[in-house]
Design a protein around this motif. Structure first.
Motif, PDB file in Angstrom:
ATOM      1  N   ASN A   1      -6.498  11.457   6.219  1.00 30.26           N
ATOM      2  CA  ASN A   1      -5.121  12.092   6.042  1.00 30.26           C
ATOM      3  C   ASN A   1      -5.566  13.563   5.697  1.00 30.26           C
ATOM      4  OD1 ASN A   1      -2.747  13.158   4.900  1.00 30.26           O
ATOM      5  ND2 ASN A   1      -2.116  11.269   4.653  1.00 30.26           N
ATOM      6  N   ALA A   2      -5.251  14.466   6.619  1.00 28.53           N
ATOM      7  CA  ALA A   2      -5.517  15.926   6.474  1.00 28.53           C
ATOM      8  C   ALA A   2      -4.739  16.533   5.327  1.00 28.53           C
ATOM      9  CB  ALA A   2      -5.530  16.714   7.711  1.00 28.53           C
ATOM     10  N   ALA A   3      -3.761  16.162   5.493  1.00 28.02           N
ATOM     11  CA  ALA A   3      -2.765  16.665   4.272  1.00 28.02           C
ATOM     12  C   ALA A   3      -3.022  16.290   3.173  1.00 28.02           C
ATOM     13  CB  ALA A   3      -1.203  16.284   4.759  1.00 28.02           C
ATOM     14  N   PHE A   4      -3.608  15.108   2.726  1.00 27.47           N
ATOM     15  CA  PHE A   4      -3.920  14.634   1.414  1.00 27.47           C
ATOM     16  C   PHE A   4      -5.429  15.424   1.106  1.00 27.47           C
ATOM     17  CE2 PHE A   4      -6.759  11.875  -0.799  1.00 27.47           C
ATOM     18  CZ  PHE A   4      -5.859  11.686  -2.228  1.00 27.47           C
ATOM     19  N   SER A   5      -6.107  15.720   2.078  1.00 26.31           N
ATOM     20  CA  SER A   5      -7.418  16.230   1.799  1.00 26.31           C
ATOM     21  C   SER A   5      -7.057  17.694   1.265  1.00 26.31           C
ATOM     22  CB  SER A   5      -8.195  16.428   3.045  1.00 26.31           C
ATOM     23  OG  SER A   5      -9.519  17.394   2.766  1.00 26.31           O
ATOM     24  N   LYS A   6      -6.273  18.594   1.905  1.00 23.10           N
ATOM     25  CA  LYS A   6      -5.828  19.742   1.773  1.00 23.10           C
ATOM     26  C   LYS A   6      -5.201  19.758   0.136  1.00 23.10           C
ATOM     27  CE  LYS A   6      -3.811  24.090   3.463  1.00 23.10           C
ATOM     28  NZ  LYS A   6      -3.426  24.527   1.975  1.00 23.10           N
ATOM     29  N   LYS A   7      -4.319  18.910  -0.166  1.00 24.95           N
ATOM     30  CA  LYS A   7      -3.728  18.818  -1.599  1.00 24.95           C
ATOM     31  C   LYS A   7      -4.698  18.648  -2.353  1.00 24.95           C
ATOM     32  CE  LYS A   7       1.026  17.024  -0.296  1.00 24.95           C
ATOM     33  NZ  LYS A   7       1.943  15.972  -0.104  1.00 24.95           N
ATOM     34  N   VAL A   8      -5.687  17.714  -2.189  1.00 23.70           N
ATOM     35  CA  VAL A   8      -6.940  17.614  -3.059  1.00 23.70           C
ATOM     36  C   VAL A   8      -7.695  18.836  -3.439  1.00 23.70           C
ATOM     37  CG1 VAL A   8      -9.108  16.577  -3.442  1.00 23.70           C
ATOM     38  CG2 VAL A   8      -7.118  14.968  -2.759  1.00 23.70           C
ATOM     39  N   GLU A   9      -7.924  19.618  -2.342  1.00 26.14           N
ATOM     40  CA  GLU A   9      -8.600  21.085  -2.611  1.00 26.14           C
ATOM     41  C   GLU A   9      -7.770  21.888  -3.294  1.00 26.14           C
ATOM     42  OE1 GLU A   9      -9.627  22.121   1.317  1.00 26.14           O
ATOM     43  OE2 GLU A   9     -10.950  20.159   1.735  1.00 26.14           O
TER      44      GLU A   9
ATOM     45  N   SER B   1       0.845  -1.295  -0.123  1.00 26.12           N
ATOM     46  CA  SER B   1       0.214  -0.136  -0.069  1.00 26.12           C
ATOM     47  C   SER B   1       0.899   1.222   0.043  1.00 26.12           C
ATOM     48  CB  SER B   1      -1.022  -0.013   1.427  1.00 26.12           C
ATOM     49  OG  SER B   1      -0.290  -0.142   2.418  1.00 26.12           O
ATOM     50  N   SER B   2       2.172   1.337   0.639  1.00 23.05           N
ATOM     51  CA  SER B   2       2.945   2.475   0.550  1.00 23.05           C
ATOM     52  C   SER B   2       3.135   2.851  -0.745  1.00 23.05           C
ATOM     53  CB  SER B   2       4.071   2.084   1.689  1.00 23.05           C
ATOM     54  OG  SER B   2       4.787   0.962   1.047  1.00 23.05           O
ATOM     55  N   GLN B   3       3.285   1.724  -1.653  1.00 25.74           N
ATOM     56  CA  GLN B   3       3.731   2.137  -3.117  1.00 25.74           C
ATOM     57  C   GLN B   3       2.477   2.046  -3.968  1.00 25.74           C
ATOM     58  OE1 GLN B   3       6.867  -0.818  -4.418  1.00 25.74           O
ATOM     59  NE2 GLN B   3       7.270  -1.038  -2.147  1.00 25.74           N
ATOM     60  N   SER B   4       1.458   2.228  -3.369  1.00 26.78           N
ATOM     61  CA  SER B   4       0.111   2.199  -4.288  1.00 26.78           C
ATOM     62  C   SER B   4      -1.002   3.363  -3.723  1.00 26.78           C
ATOM     63  CB  SER B   4      -0.571   0.818  -4.738  1.00 26.78           C
ATOM     64  OG  SER B   4      -0.615   0.218  -3.449  1.00 26.78           O
ATOM     65  N   TYR B   5      -1.659   2.380  -2.729  1.00 25.85           N
ATOM     66  CA  TYR B   5      -2.987   3.285  -2.418  1.00 25.85           C
ATOM     67  C   TYR B   5      -2.761   4.257  -1.515  1.00 25.85           C
ATOM     68  CZ  TYR B   5      -5.387  -0.816  -4.475  1.00 25.85           C
ATOM     69  OH  TYR B   5      -5.917  -1.735  -5.000  1.00 25.85           O
ATOM     70  N   LEU B   6      -1.379   4.523  -0.909  1.00 21.65           N
ATOM     71  CA  LEU B   6      -1.174   5.578   0.073  1.00 21.65           C
ATOM     72  C   LEU B   6      -0.207   6.754  -0.732  1.00 21.65           C
ATOM     73  CD1 LEU B   6       0.017   3.568   3.248  1.00 21.65           C
ATOM     74  CD2 LEU B   6      -2.155   5.204   2.739  1.00 21.65           C
ATOM     75  N   ASN B   7      -0.032   6.382  -2.035  1.00 17.19           N
ATOM     76  CA  ASN B   7       0.696   7.441  -2.636  1.00 17.19           C
ATOM     77  C   ASN B   7      -0.301   8.584  -3.243  1.00 17.19           C
ATOM     78  OD1 ASN B   7       2.385   8.756  -4.635  1.00 17.19           O
ATOM     79  ND2 ASN B   7       3.236   6.967  -5.474  1.00 17.19           N
ATOM     80  N   GLY B   8      -0.482   9.343  -2.398  1.00 14.36           N
ATOM     81  CA  GLY B   8      -1.465  10.393  -2.485  1.00 14.36           C
ATOM     82  C   GLY B   8      -1.143  11.487  -3.658  1.00 14.36           C
ATOM     83  N   ASP B   9       0.122  11.902  -3.749  1.00 12.05           N
ATOM     84  CA  ASP B   9       0.419  12.786  -4.978  1.00 12.05           C
ATOM     85  C   ASP B   9       0.167  12.148  -6.096  1.00 12.05           C
ATOM     86  OD1 ASP B   9       1.346  14.525  -3.145  1.00 12.05           O
ATOM     87  OD2 ASP B   9       3.610  13.951  -2.914  1.00 12.05           O
TER      88      ASP B   9
ATOM     89  N   ILE C   1      -9.765  19.857  -6.817  1.00 11.85           N
ATOM     90  CA  ILE C   1     -10.631  18.787  -6.916  1.00 11.85           C
ATOM     91  C   ILE C   1     -11.309  18.724  -5.516  1.00 11.85           C
ATOM     92  CG2 ILE C   1     -10.727  16.201  -7.104  1.00 11.85           C
ATOM     93  CD1 ILE C   1      -8.082  16.472  -8.628  1.00 11.85           C
ATOM     94  N   THR C   2     -12.662  18.401  -5.596  1.00 10.28           N
ATOM     95  CA  THR C   2     -13.360  18.325  -4.551  1.00 10.28           C
ATOM     96  C   THR C   2     -13.097  16.903  -3.577  1.00 10.28           C
ATOM     97  OG1 THR C   2     -15.389  19.507  -5.435  1.00 10.28           O
ATOM     98  CG2 THR C   2     -15.910  17.926  -3.537  1.00 10.28           C
ATOM     99  N   PHE C   3     -12.878  17.177  -2.498  1.00  8.94           N
ATOM    100  CA  PHE C   3     -12.287  16.134  -1.708  1.00  8.94           C
ATOM    101  C   PHE C   3     -13.904  15.631  -0.823  1.00  8.94           C
ATOM    102  CE2 PHE C   3     -11.370  13.960   2.795  1.00  8.94           C
ATOM    103  CZ  PHE C   3     -10.658  13.212   2.340  1.00  8.94           C
ATOM    104  N   ILE C   4     -14.474  14.535  -1.005  1.00  8.20           N
ATOM    105  CA  ILE C   4     -15.647  14.177  -0.699  1.00  8.20           C
ATOM    106  C   ILE C   4     -15.498  13.520   0.754  1.00  8.20           C
ATOM    107  CG2 ILE C   4     -17.654  12.517  -0.993  1.00  8.20           C
ATOM    108  CD1 ILE C   4     -16.914  12.506  -3.884  1.00  8.20           C
ATOM    109  N   GLY C   5     -15.603  14.362   1.930  1.00  5.69           N
ATOM    110  CA  GLY C   5     -15.459  14.385   3.115  1.00  5.69           C
ATOM    111  C   GLY C   5     -15.351  15.691   3.782  1.00  5.69           C
ATOM    112  N   PRO C   6     -15.044  15.651   5.244  1.00  4.11           N
ATOM    113  CA  PRO C   6     -14.855  16.875   5.864  1.00  4.11           C
ATOM    114  C   PRO C   6     -13.532  17.741   5.289  1.00  4.11           C
ATOM    115  CG  PRO C   6     -14.069  15.269   6.961  1.00  4.11           C
ATOM    116  CD  PRO C   6     -14.544  14.419   5.752  1.00  4.11           C
TER     117      PRO C   6
END
Length: 490
Positions: A87-95, A55-63, A99-104
Motif C-alpha cells: 500500500n503506497a499510501a500507507f508507506s508514505k504516511k509512515v514516512e 482485517s478491515s477493522q484491525s490489520y488494515l487500519n493503517g492510520d 517512522i522508517t518504512f521497512i520496504g521500498p
C-alpha cells in the motif's frame, strides 16, 4: 533502530520478529481480538490490540497502526506481506510520520503496484514482455480488435491484481465481452480498481521469479530464481530453488533483467520480479512484487542470506555487504504451503481447531508457522497454517526430506494440503522437472489422491503383516533339550 512494529500477524509476523530479536532490536506486535493468544503476540516485547477480528477493522487500519507506533516511540514498521505491505499510501504516511518504512519507497511501490505502470516503466530497457497492450481497456470494440491482432486465446488481467483475482481467459471472440465484464467486476470488488488489460495467453508456461536486493546507494543484486509453477487457482502451493530447467546462461540473463527492472524505478529493499517462461525457454516480464514473498525461505536456504535482516539493514541506511559474484547457490530447497484446505474438496478452506499439532524435525527441515496445538483457524484471514521448507545437497535429497517431513507433520482437527504435497513429491512430472502452471489441471484429482493414499495404506498393511509374521517365527516355543540331569526327590 531500537524498536520495530510488525504490522502483520501469524507466521510471517513471528518469522520477522525472530530476526529482529536476534539483531538486538525490540519488537512490537499488533493483534486483532481473534489473535489475542497467538504466538506472535506472546513472542513480542510489547503487543497492542488494533481492533475486531475482520482485517478491515484491525490489520488494515493503517492510520491507527501509525498512531500506535508514534505513541510507542517505534523507529520502524515492517509490513510483512499481504495487508498493508504493498500500500503506497500507507508507506508514505509512515514516512511522513517520521517512522522508517521497512520496504521500498512509496513511489516505487506505486509504479510497480500497477501492472500497466510497471510495463510502461520497464519497456525502455528492452525487457521481453508478453504480447499485448499497455493501457486499460475501456471499449469493447477496441478490445476485440486488439485481441484479434494478438491472437486467441487472450488473458484479461486486472492492472492492480494479484493472487489470481481479476483474471479471465477468452478462447474466442464470442467469450471476450463477458470475460472482460467478469474480470472488471472482480478487480473492482477486490482492489477498488476495475482497470483491466489484454495480453496473449501463454499456454503451459512456467512461473519463475527472481529475488532482488537493492540498497540506497544504487547497488542492486539478484539472489537467483524460485520456481513457483505448482499452483491452484493461480496461487502458489509448492516452490523451489533453483529451478530444474534454467541453464546458468538463462539464469544470468533473467537475473540481469530483474536487476534492470529494480533499477528502472529506483528500487530499494527486497523485491521479486516475476516472469513467465514458455516451453522454448523464452521469458517474459509479468510484474514486480514490492515486498517480502511468502516463499522467501527457499532463497534463504540456498544462499545463507537472511532477507529480513537485509531489509532492516537497508532501511537503516547500510550498504549491501556483498556483490553479485559473492552470492552462490548451495544445494536445493523446497517449500510447501500448509493451508487449512481440503484437497479432496477443490481446496476449499477447512475450519476447526488444531486438536493435534506437532512439527517435523530433522536436519534440513524448517517450519515457519504461527499456531500451536489447541488453537482455532480463524475464518477471517488467509488459511495458511505454516510453510514447510526442506534443504538438501541436491533436488532429489530435498524432495526426500520433504516427503519425510510431511509424514512427520501431525495435524488433526482440520484438513490440510500436506497430502497434496506428497502427491506432488511423488508425481513423475514433478520428479522429472517436466511440469508447468497447469500441473493441477493436468495431473491432479481427488480420486488420484485417494488412490495414492489407499495404495500407501495397503503397502503399510503388507509391511506390518510381514513384520508380524517374522516376529511370530522368532518367538515360537523352543524345543525341549536333552539333559543328563534327572529330577530327584528329597
Amino acid at each position: 533502530m531500537q524498536k520495530i512494529l510488525v504490522a502483520n500477524r501469524g507466521e510471517i509476523a513471528l518469522r520477522i520478529m525472530r530476526t529482529i530479536n536476534r539483531m538486538g532490536i525490540k519488537t512490537v506486535a499488533i493483534y486483532s481480538e481473534a489473535d489475542r493468544h497467538s504466538p506472535h503476540v506472546l513472542f513480542a516485547d510489547e503487543a497492542v490490540c488494533v481492533g475486531a477480528a475482520p482485517s478491515s477493522q484491525s490489520y488494515l487500519n493503517g492510520d491507527l497502526i501509525i498512531d500506535l507506533a508514534k505513541k510507542l516511540k517505534v523507529d520502524g514498521i515492517h509490513p510483512g506481506y499481504g495487508f498493508l505491505s504493498e500500500n503506497a499510501a500507507f508507506s508514505k504516511k509512515v514516512e511522513d510520520a517520521g517512522i522508517t518504512f521497512i520496504g521500498p519507497g512509496h513511489e516505487a511501490m506505486r509504479i510497480m503496484g500497477s501492472k500497466l505502470a510497471a510495463k510502461e516503466c520497464v519497456k525502455k530497457y528492452n525487457i521481453p514482455m508478453v504480447p499485448g497492450i499497455d493501457k486499460a481497456i475501456d471499449n469493447i470494440a477496441v478490445a476485440k480488435k486488439i485481441a484479434a491482432e494478438i491472437g486467441y486465446p487472450v488473458l484479461i488481467k486486472a492492472s492492480a491484481g494479484g493472487g489470481g483475482k481479476g483474471m479471465r481467459i477468452a478462447a474466442k471472440e464470442a467469450e471476450l465481452e463477458e470475460q472482460i465484464e467478469r474480470a472488471t467486476s472482480e478487480a473492482q470488488s477486490s482492489f477498488g480498481d476495475g482497470s483491466v488489460f489484454i495480453e496473449k495467453y501463454v499456454a503451459s508456461p512456467r512461473h519463475i521469479e527472481i529475488q532482488v536486493l537493492a540498497d540506497n546507494y544504487g547497488n542492486t543484486v539478484h539472489l537467483f530464481e524460485r520456481e513457483c509453477s505448482i499452483q491452484r487457482r493461480h496461487q502458489k502451493v509448492v516452490e523451489e530453488s533453483p529451478s530444474s530447467v534454467l541453464t546458468p546462461e538463462l539464469r544470468n540473463k533473467m537475473g540481469e533483467a530483474a536487476v534492470m527492472v529494480a533499477k528502472s524505478c529506483n528500487y530499494r529493499s527486497t523485491g521479486t520480479v516475476e516472469f513467465l517462461l514458455d516451453e522454448d525457454l523464452n521469458f517474459y516480464f509479468l510484474e514486480m512484487n514490492t515486498r517480502l514473498q511468502v516463499e522467501h525461505p527457499v532463497t534463504e536456504m540456498i544462499t545463507g542470506i537472511d532477507l529480513v535482516e537485509e531489509q532492516i539493514k537497508i532501511a537503516r541506511g547500510e550498504k549491501l555487504r556483498f556483490k553479485q559474484n559473492d552470492i552462490t547457490i548451495n544445494g536445493h530447497a523446497l517449500e510447501l504451503r500448509v493451508y487449512a484446505e481440503d484437497p479432496l474438496n477443490d481446496f476449499l478452506p477447512s475450519t476447526g481447531t488444531l486438536n493435534k499439532y506437532q512439527q517435523p524435525t530433522g536436519e534440513g527441515i524448517r517450519v515457519d508457522d504461527g499456531y500451536t496445538e489447541g488453537m482455532a483457524i480463524p475464518v477471517y484471514y488467509d488459511p495458511m497454517i505454516a510453510k514447510l521448507i526442506t534443504h538438501g545437497n541436491n533436488r532429489t535429497e530435498a524432495i526426500q526430506k520433504m516427503k519425510l517431513a510431511i509424514v512427520g507433520y501431525r495435524i488433526e482437527g482440520v484438513q490440510t494440503t500436506l497430502p497434496f504435497g506428497t502427491f506432488v513429491m511423488e508425481h513423475e512430472a514433478f520428479l522429472s522437472g517436466r511440469f508447468d502452471t497447469q500441473f493441477v489441471q493436468k495431473y491432479y484429482s481427488p480420486e488420484k489422491l485417494l488412490a495414492q493414499q489407499k495404495n500407501k495404506a495397503a503397502l503399510a498393511a503388507m509391511i506390518a503383516l510381514k513384520y508380524w509374521l517374522q516376529k511370530q517365527n522368532e518367538v515360537k516355543a523352543a524345543e525341549p533339550l536333552s539333559t543328563n540331569w534327572t529330577l530327584r526327590s528329597h
